[in-house]
Design an enzyme around this catalytic site. Structure first.
Site, mmCIF file in Angstrom:
data_model
loop_
_atom_site.group_PDB
_atom_site.id
_atom_site.type_symbol
_atom_site.label_atom_id
_atom_site.label_comp_id
_atom_site.label_asym_id
_atom_site.label_seq_id
_atom_site.Cartn_x
_atom_site.Cartn_y
_atom_site.Cartn_z
ATOM 1 N N TYR A 39 0.828 -1.207 0.000
ATOM 2 C CA TYR A 39 0.000 0.000 0.000
ATOM 3 C C TYR A 39 0.868 1.265 0.000
ATOM 4 C CZ TYR A 39 -4.391 -2.493 0.498
ATOM 5 O OH TYR A 39 -5.491 -3.291 0.259
ATOM 6 N N GLU A 80 -8.845 -3.420 7.359
ATOM 7 C CA GLU A 80 -9.728 -4.522 6.959
ATOM 8 C C GLU A 80 -8.909 -5.734 6.502
ATOM 9 O OE1 GLU A 80 -12.852 -4.625 7.363
ATOM 10 O OE2 GLU A 80 -13.384 -6.424 6.222
HETATM 11 C C1 HEM Z 1 -5.837 2.734 -2.134
HETATM 12 C C2 HEM Z 1 -5.594 1.531 -2.472
HETATM 13 C C3 HEM Z 1 -6.178 0.803 -3.658
HETATM 14 C C4 HEM Z 1 -7.307 1.030 -4.396
HETATM 15 C C5 HEM Z 1 -8.329 2.155 -4.221
HETATM 16 C C6 HEM Z 1 -7.362 -0.018 -5.418
HETATM 17 C C7 HEM Z 1 -8.372 -0.167 -6.363
HETATM 18 C C8 HEM Z 1 -8.537 -1.268 -7.182
HETATM 19 C C9 HEM Z 1 -9.706 -1.554 -7.986
HETATM 20 C C10 HEM Z 1 -10.972 -0.690 -8.086
HETATM 21 C C11 HEM Z 1 -9.503 -2.731 -8.631
HETATM 22 C C12 HEM Z 1 -10.483 -3.416 -9.609
HETATM 23 C C13 HEM Z 1 -10.947 -4.768 -9.112
HETATM 24 C C14 HEM Z 1 -11.835 -4.714 -7.871
HETATM 25 O O1 HEM Z 1 -12.668 -3.795 -7.727
HETATM 26 O O2 HEM Z 1 -11.674 -5.617 -7.029
HETATM 27 C C15 HEM Z 1 -8.184 -3.190 -8.225
HETATM 28 C C16 HEM Z 1 -7.599 -4.357 -8.654
HETATM 29 C C17 HEM Z 1 -6.328 -4.752 -8.321
HETATM 30 N N1 HEM Z 1 -5.448 -4.082 -7.508
HETATM 31 FE FE1 HEM Z 1 -5.852 -2.446 -6.427
HETATM 32 N N2 HEM Z 1 -6.271 -0.821 -5.279
HETATM 33 C C18 HEM Z 1 -5.524 -0.355 -4.222
HETATM 34 C C19 HEM Z 1 -4.355 -0.877 -3.747
HETATM 35 C C20 HEM Z 1 -3.657 -1.887 -4.350
HETATM 36 C C21 HEM Z 1 -2.364 -2.363 -3.918
HETATM 37 C C22 HEM Z 1 -1.571 -1.864 -2.700
HETATM 38 C C23 HEM Z 1 -1.998 -3.332 -4.776
HETATM 39 C C24 HEM Z 1 -0.702 -4.080 -4.762
HETATM 40 C C25 HEM Z 1 0.187 -3.940 -5.686
HETATM 41 C C26 HEM Z 1 -3.092 -3.520 -5.735
HETATM 42 C C27 HEM Z 1 -3.140 -4.452 -6.743
HETATM 43 C C28 HEM Z 1 -4.278 -4.802 -7.446
HETATM 44 C C29 HEM Z 1 -4.431 -6.006 -8.260
HETATM 45 C C30 HEM Z 1 -3.365 -7.076 -8.459
HETATM 46 C C31 HEM Z 1 -5.711 -5.983 -8.802
HETATM 47 C C32 HEM Z 1 -6.365 -7.035 -9.683
HETATM 48 C C33 HEM Z 1 -6.138 -6.759 -11.121
HETATM 49 C C34 HEM Z 1 -6.903 -7.752 -11.977
HETATM 50 O O3 HEM Z 1 -6.875 -8.934 -11.650
HETATM 51 O O4 HEM Z 1 -7.512 -7.325 -12.936
HETATM 52 N N3 HEM Z 1 -4.058 -2.606 -5.449
HETATM 53 N N4 HEM Z 1 -7.632 -2.282 -7.364
#
Ligand code: HEM
Length: 140
Positions: free
Chosen positions: A92, A133
């Site tokens: 994060y 969480e």
């Molecule tokens: C403020 C923090 C974060 C926000 C607002 C955010 C937002 C999102 C959103 C909206 C998605 C689309 C899928 C869903 O709604 O489940 C997503 C997917 C993803 N995020 Fe984040 N994220 C955050 C932090 C992180 C962090 C720290 C990582 C680590 C590198 C990360 C890695 C990923 C990955 C691997 C996916 C899945 C991509 C896929 O399979 O298509 N995210 N994130």
């Protein structure tokens, strides 16, 4: 967050409208550069889809962050999905640093210390809810 900070976030995000997808690209490039462990989580994913998700997520946050009660549940669910994606708590901080970097590049001279502070505060709020969480989920 005070009203001035809220306005700075809204105004600066509006200014990025023409270059939001480029800012998203800069965000991911920077993230993968500073944290190669994050890159592995996106291997094989079409990045243009992630760019759009990035823009949509920030858009939603900017529209709702002054009503924390309405977004906390969504952020908690998002945090749980991130546990499933294999995201670690330490990542994060990398995401926060890459986000501020991309906003700075996109805004250029409009990236003032006040704008920086306002976005930093917003990210800390989002990160705080999500990490609490995720930590609870991991030990449950
Ligand atoms: C403020 C923090 C974060 C926000 C607002 C955010 C937002 C999102 C959103 C909206 C998605 C689309 C899928 C869903 O709604 O489940 C997503 C997917 C993803 N995020 Fe984040 N994220 C955050 C932090 C992180 C962090 C720290 C990582 C680590 C590198 C990360 C890695 C990923 C990955 C691997 C996916 C899945 C991509 C896929 O399979 O298509 N995210 N994130």
């Amino acid at each position: 967050m005070n009203k001035d900070a809220e306005r700075l976030i809204r105004d600066s995000w509006m200014r990025l409208v023409p270059v939001r997808l480029t800012a998203a690209q800069i965000f991911y490039e920077r993230l993968f550069e500073i944290d190669p462990s994050a890159k592995a989580l996106f291997d094989g994913k079409p990045m243009h889809v992630q760019y759009e998700k990035f823009v949509l997520t920030i858009d939603t946050l900017v529209q709702t962050f002054d009503f924390p009660a309405s977004i906390i549940t969504d952020l908690q669910l998002l945090a749980r999905r991130h546990v499933g994606y294999g995201v670690h708590l330490e990542q994060y901080a990398s995401v926060g640093a890459a986000l501020l970097w991309a906003l700075e590049k996109g805004l250029g001279s409009e990236w003032t210390p006040e704008v920086h502070r306002a976005w930093g505060e917003l990210y800390l709020f989002v990160e705080g809810v999500m990490k609490r969480e995720a930590a609870g989920t991991a030990t449950a």
